[in-house]
Design a protein around this motif. Structure first.
Motif, PDB file in Angstrom:
ATOM      1  N   ASP A  28       0.939  -1.191  -0.004  1.00 23.57           N
ATOM      2  CA  ASP A  28       0.001   0.157   0.177  1.00 23.57           C
ATOM      3  C   ASP A  28       0.894   1.464  -0.308  1.00 23.57           C
ATOM      4  N   HIS A  29       2.071   1.349  -0.569  1.00 24.53           N
ATOM      5  CA  HIS A  29       3.007   2.357  -0.574  1.00 24.53           C
ATOM      6  C   HIS A  29       2.263   3.443  -1.669  1.00 24.53           C
ATOM      7  N   GLU A  30       2.502   4.644  -1.144  1.00 25.99           N
ATOM      8  CA  GLU A  30       2.162   5.814  -2.123  1.00 25.99           C
ATOM      9  C   GLU A  30       3.071   6.057  -3.328  1.00 25.99           C
ATOM     10  N   SER A  95       6.812   4.584   1.268  1.00 24.01           N
ATOM     11  CA  SER A  95       5.782   5.023   2.028  1.00 24.01           C
ATOM     12  C   SER A  95       6.026   6.581   1.940  1.00 24.01           C
ATOM     13  N   TRP A  96       4.877   7.094   2.482  1.00 24.74           N
ATOM     14  CA  TRP A  96       5.029   8.643   2.531  1.00 24.74           C
ATOM     15  C   TRP A  96       4.505   8.986   3.743  1.00 24.74           C
ATOM     16  N   THR A  97       5.447   9.667   4.814  1.00 30.12           N
ATOM     17  CA  THR A  97       5.051   9.876   6.155  1.00 30.12           C
ATOM     18  C   THR A  97       3.957  11.316   6.199  1.00 30.12           C
ATOM     19  N   GLY A  98       4.317  12.023   5.337  1.00 30.14           N
ATOM     20  CA  GLY A  98       3.496  13.450   5.402  1.00 30.14           C
ATOM     21  C   GLY A  98       4.429  14.389   5.119  1.00 30.14           C
ATOM     22  N   THR A 102       9.933   7.308   3.050  1.00 27.41           N
ATOM     23  CA  THR A 102      10.380   6.104   3.993  1.00 27.41           C
ATOM     24  C   THR A 102      11.378   5.359   2.911  1.00 27.41           C
ATOM     25  N   GLU A 103      11.920   4.339   3.389  1.00 23.71           N
ATOM     26  CA  GLU A 103      12.779   3.351   2.744  1.00 23.71           C
ATOM     27  C   GLU A 103      12.539   2.796   1.533  1.00 23.71           C
TER      28      GLU A 103
ATOM     29  N   GLY B  93      14.613  15.729  -1.915  1.00 30.51           N
ATOM     30  CA  GLY B  93      14.531  17.124  -1.510  1.00 30.51           C
ATOM     31  C   GLY B  93      13.905  18.013  -2.601  1.00 30.51           C
ATOM     32  N   GLY B  94      13.880  19.256  -2.436  1.00 28.89           N
ATOM     33  CA  GLY B  94      13.868  20.261  -3.257  1.00 28.89           C
ATOM     34  C   GLY B  94      12.080  20.268  -3.343  1.00 28.89           C
ATOM     35  N   THR B  95      11.768  20.466  -4.163  1.00 30.51           N
ATOM     36  CA  THR B  95      10.004  20.434  -4.240  1.00 30.51           C
ATOM     37  C   THR B  95       9.297  19.321  -4.853  1.00 30.51           C
ATOM     38  N   SER B  96       9.904  17.976  -5.025  1.00 35.09           N
ATOM     39  CA  SER B  96       9.535  16.717  -5.457  1.00 35.09           C
ATOM     40  C   SER B  96       9.575  15.822  -3.997  1.00 35.09           C
ATOM     41  N   TYR B  97       8.474  15.734  -3.137  1.00 31.55           N
ATOM     42  CA  TYR B  97       8.452  15.281  -1.976  1.00 31.55           C
ATOM     43  C   TYR B  97       8.425  13.930  -2.450  1.00 31.55           C
ATOM     44  N   GLY B  98       9.300  12.982  -1.846  1.00 33.90           N
ATOM     45  CA  GLY B  98       9.096  11.644  -2.035  1.00 33.90           C
ATOM     46  C   GLY B  98      10.217  11.146  -3.072  1.00 33.90           C
TER      47      GLY B  98
END
Lengths: 115, 112
Positions: A28-30, A95-98, A102-103, B93-98
């Protein structure tokens, strides 16, 4: 155990063919990613998706497109395969913590050869 | 776009010697991650650093994140043959989260 599964381990395609590489994750990873790995060049990001139907170009998107119709599945499409797309393709998810990712968990990779 | 540079590209050491790989980003990072890829395998996560100046240790491995959050290093003390592989840093980093951008990796060879 997180699993990222790529549809093929090895693939041989002809120049000009349309090629689909499939990737499925079960956590369920974003976030989902497609990288290609070539000797001396590390992992280069092709495309990144942070949600269903959302995508962002990476460093080398030319000649590729992606599709994410469902959260668990991220497809990489080579519209017209060329020999310079011969490479190892790695899919990953995280995943995305907000506020940060994450790894990343990687699939086993698809070794694509275009002849 | 964001670029992450990693040096050296190759490192050969005798077993028992120390090893360090360095990572530099063109932009400020929100966090940096380190991965190890064994020959024939896929990258496997080692650690994530988030805070400016952060230092983390995992047994013989020491990871540092620079004060400006633009560079990082991985140091292995007294290498063993099991340490062989490619070590990658990856920055977000930057503007691209994740979005994770990887360095070119350092290939470590350990001679017994």
């Amino acid at each position: 155990d997180v699993k990222v599964t790529q549809s093929s381990r090895y693939l041989v395609k002809r120049t000009g063919e349309k090629v689909f590489l499939e990737c499925v994750q079960d956590m369920d990873h974003e976030n989902m990613f497609w990288y290609r790995q070539d000797p001396g060049l590390g992992l280069r990001l092709i495309y990144f998706s942070y949600d269903v139907k959302m995508k962002e170009k990476g460093d080398i998107p030319e000649g590729y497109s992606v599709s994410r119709e469902k959260k668990e599945r991220f497809s990489l499409i080579l519209e017209s395969a060329s020999t310079n797309q011969t490479s190892m393709y790695l899919c990953a998810s995280s995943s995305w913590t907000g506020w940060l990712g994450t790894e990343a968990f990687f699939g086993q990779g698809t070794r694509l050869t275009v002849v | 776009g964001q670029q992450v540079m990693q040096i050296p590209q190759y490192q050969h050491v005798q077993e028992g010697e120390d090893f360090t790989t360095y990572c530099n980003s063109s932009t400020t990072l929100s966090n940096i991650q380190w991965y190890k890829q064994r020959p024939g395998g896929h990258p496997v996560f080692l650690i994530q650093l988030v805070k400016s100046g952060e230092v983390k240790k995992q047994k013989r491995l020491t990871f540092q994140f620079g004060e400006a959050k633009k560079n990082s290093s991985l140091h292995i003390t007294a290498t063993q043959t099991t340490d062989v592989g490619t070590y990658f840093c990856a920055g977000e980093g930057g503007t691209s989260y994740g979005k994770l951008t990887f360095g070119q990796g350092t290939i470590l060879t350990v001679h017994p």
